[in-house]
Design a protein around this motif. Structure first.
Motif, short mmCIF file in Angstrom:
data_model
loop_
_atom_site.label_atom_id
_atom_site.label_comp_id
_atom_site.label_asym_id
_atom_site.label_seq_id
_atom_site.Cartn_x
_atom_site.Cartn_y
_atom_site.Cartn_z
N ASN A 221 1.11 -1.23 0.25
CA ASN A 221 -0.22 0.58 0.17
C ASN A 221 0.88 1.43 0.07
N LYS A 222 1.86 1.07 0.82
CA LYS A 222 2.99 2.28 1.22
C LYS A 222 3.74 2.11 -0.58
N ALA A 223 4.11 1.85 -1.35
CA ALA A 223 4.29 1.72 -2.78
C ALA A 223 3.30 1.94 -3.26
N TYR A 224 2.34 2.01 -3.27
CA TYR A 224 1.06 2.12 -4.22
C TYR A 224 0.95 4.08 -4.27
N GLN A 225 0.91 4.48 -2.97
CA GLN A 225 0.69 5.22 -2.27
C GLN A 225 1.58 6.45 -2.78
N ASP A 226 2.62 6.03 -2.55
CA ASP A 226 4.11 6.61 -3.49
C ASP A 226 4.40 6.49 -4.62
N PHE A 227 3.93 5.78 -5.46
CA PHE A 227 3.45 6.09 -6.91
C PHE A 227 2.92 6.20 -7.69
N THR A 228 1.90 6.96 -7.05
CA THR A 228 0.66 7.24 -7.11
C THR A 228 0.93 9.11 -6.98
N MET A 229 2.13 9.35 -5.52
CA MET A 229 2.14 10.39 -5.20
C MET A 229 2.90 10.82 -6.25
N ALA A 230 3.96 10.47 -7.23
CA ALA A 230 4.97 10.63 -8.00
C ALA A 230 4.58 11.00 -9.46
N LEU A 231 3.48 10.31 -9.70
CA LEU A 231 2.57 10.89 -10.38
C LEU A 231 1.52 11.99 -10.81
N SER A 232 1.40 12.19 -9.10
CA SER A 232 0.20 13.64 -9.17
C SER A 232 1.48 14.89 -8.99
N LEU A 233 2.55 14.16 -9.60
CA LEU A 233 3.48 15.68 -9.52
C LEU A 233 4.38 15.85 -10.96
N ASP A 234 4.57 14.40 -11.30
CA ASP A 234 4.54 14.48 -12.60
C ASP A 234 3.92 13.36 -13.93
N GLN A 235 3.04 14.20 -14.34
CA GLN A 235 2.40 12.89 -14.78
C GLN A 235 2.25 12.39 -16.61
N ASN A 236 3.85 12.54 -16.37
CA ASN A 236 4.53 11.79 -17.87
C ASN A 236 6.20 11.06 -17.35
N TYR A 237 5.45 11.00 -16.02
CA TYR A 237 7.04 9.41 -15.16
C TYR A 237 6.74 8.54 -15.54
N ILE A 238 6.82 8.47 -17.09
CA ILE A 238 6.20 6.61 -17.02
C ILE A 238 7.46 5.64 -16.69
N GLN A 239 8.43 5.97 -15.64
CA GLN A 239 8.44 4.30 -14.59
C GLN A 239 7.57 4.60 -13.59
N ALA A 240 7.34 5.36 -13.13
CA ALA A 240 6.18 5.50 -11.92
C ALA A 240 5.33 4.42 -12.28
N TRP A 241 4.45 5.25 -13.86
CA TRP A 241 3.47 4.40 -14.62
C TRP A 241 3.86 2.99 -14.49
N SER A 242 5.15 2.86 -15.05
CA SER A 242 5.49 1.34 -14.96
C SER A 242 5.50 0.22 -13.92
N ASN A 243 6.17 1.10 -13.01
CA ASN A 243 6.31 0.13 -12.02
C ASN A 243 5.16 0.41 -11.06
N ARG A 244 3.56 0.99 -11.58
CA ARG A 244 2.71 1.11 -10.07
C ARG A 244 1.82 0.00 -11.12
N ALA A 245 1.74 0.26 -12.46
CA ALA A 245 1.36 -1.16 -13.09
C ALA A 245 1.74 -2.73 -12.68
N ILE A 246 2.77 -2.75 -12.82
CA ILE A 246 3.54 -4.19 -12.43
C ILE A 246 3.25 -4.63 -11.08
N LEU A 247 2.77 -3.25 -10.10
CA LEU A 247 2.70 -3.73 -9.20
C LEU A 247 1.58 -4.49 -8.60
N LEU A 248 0.09 -3.16 -9.07
CA LEU A 248 -1.54 -3.95 -9.36
C LEU A 248 -1.45 -5.50 -10.07
N TYR A 249 -0.31 -5.82 -11.41
CA TYR A 249 -0.54 -6.75 -11.38
C TYR A 249 0.05 -8.13 -10.66
N ASN A 250 0.79 -7.69 -10.03
CA ASN A 250 1.69 -8.83 -8.33
C ASN A 250 0.51 -9.14 -7.64
#
Length: 210
Positions: free
Chosen positions: A7-36
Motif C-alpha cells: 500500500n505504501k509503494a502504491y501511494q508513493d507511485f501515485t504521489m510521484a504521478l501527481s507531481l509528474d503525469q509523464n513520469y513513465i517509470q512510475a506508471w510502469s512500476n505501479r502497473a507491475i505492482l497492481l499486476y502482481n
C-alpha cells in the motif's frame, strides 16, 4: 506487514504521478505492482498510459502483453509481444509467453517455433517443456506430450499443473494404472482442484472400477 508495504509503494507511485503525469517509470512500476497483487484490470490501465507516452517502452510492452494474456485477450497480446521481441530479442522467456498466447489461439505451429527457440537458448526452462507438451497433447501426439511433461518435471518437481496433464496423457495412452498414480500425486499437491477428481473418475470408469 507485506500489505502495508504494498500500500505504501502504491501511494508513493501515485504521489510521484501527481507531481509528474509523464513520469513513465512510475506508471510502469505501479502497473507491475497492481499486476502482481491481482488488480489486473487496473494494471492494464496503467500500462496503456505507459505506452501512450512511449509506444516502444519495453517494460510497458511486455507488461501489457502479459496482462492481456492473463485476461485471456490473447489476440490483443500478440502485437505487444512482437514489438517487445523486436526490441529485446535476447529475452527467451518472452518467446515462451508469446508461445502460450499462440497455443491458446490453437496456432500450434507458431507456438512450437517459439518454444523450440526458447529451449535451444535455455534447456532448463520447465515452462517451455510443459507448454510444448500441452501443444502435443492438443494435437493428440500423446507420446510426445508425455515426453515433454517428464522433461518439465525433471526441471521443476513441485510444478503442480504438469502432473495433471501427465496423468491425462497416460490416460489417453490407456496406461490407466500409471495415470491413477499420477492423478493421486496431483491431488496430494492440490486437493482443492476438482478437475483431477473428475478425470480420475473417468480413468476408473474405463478400468470398470465403478
Amino acid at each position: 506487514k507485506k500489505d502495508s508495504y504494498v500500500n505504501k509503494a502504491y501511494q508513493d507511485f501515485t504521489m510521484a504521478l501527481s507531481l509528474d503525469q509523464n513520469y513513465i517509470q512510475a506508471w510502469s512500476n505501479r502497473a507491475i505492482l497492481l499486476y502482481n497483487t491481482g488488480r489486473v484490470e487496473e494494471s492494464l490501465n496503467d500500462f496503456n498510459v505507459v505506452l501512450s507516452i512511449d509506444s516502444l517502452y519495453a517494460d510497458g510492452l511486455i507488461g501489457r502483453a502479459n496482462t492481456l494474456s492473463t485476461l485471456n485477450k490473447f489476440e490483443e497480446s500478440l502485437p505487444d509481444y512482437n514489438a517487445y521481441l523486436q526490441i529485446k530479442p535476447e529475452d527467451t522467456k518472452a518467446y515462451v509467453w508469446r508461445a502460450i498466447a499462440n497455443a491458446n489461439l490453437k496456432r500450434f505451429d507458431l507456438a512450437f517455433a517459439d518454444l523450440k527457440y526458447a529451449l535451444q537458448k535455455d534447456n532448463t526452462d520447465y515452462e517451455a517443456w510443459y507448454w510444448t507438451g500441452i501443444c502435443h497433447y492438443n494435437l493428440a501426439n500423446y507420446d510426445s506430450a508425455l515426453y515433454n511433461f517428464d522433461q518439465s518435471i525433471q526441471r521443476k518437481q513441485d510444478f503442480y499443473e504438469v502432473y495433471a496433464w501427465k496423468a491425462l496423457a497416460l490416460h489417453k495412452l490407456k496406461r490407466f494404472d500409471e495415470a491413477l498414480q499420477v492423478f493421486a500425486h496431483a491431488i496430494s499437491m492440490n486437493p482443492a482442484d476438482p478437475a483431477n477428481y473428475v478425470n480420475r473418475a473417468i480413468t476408473l470408469y474405463n478400468m470398470n472400477r465403478y
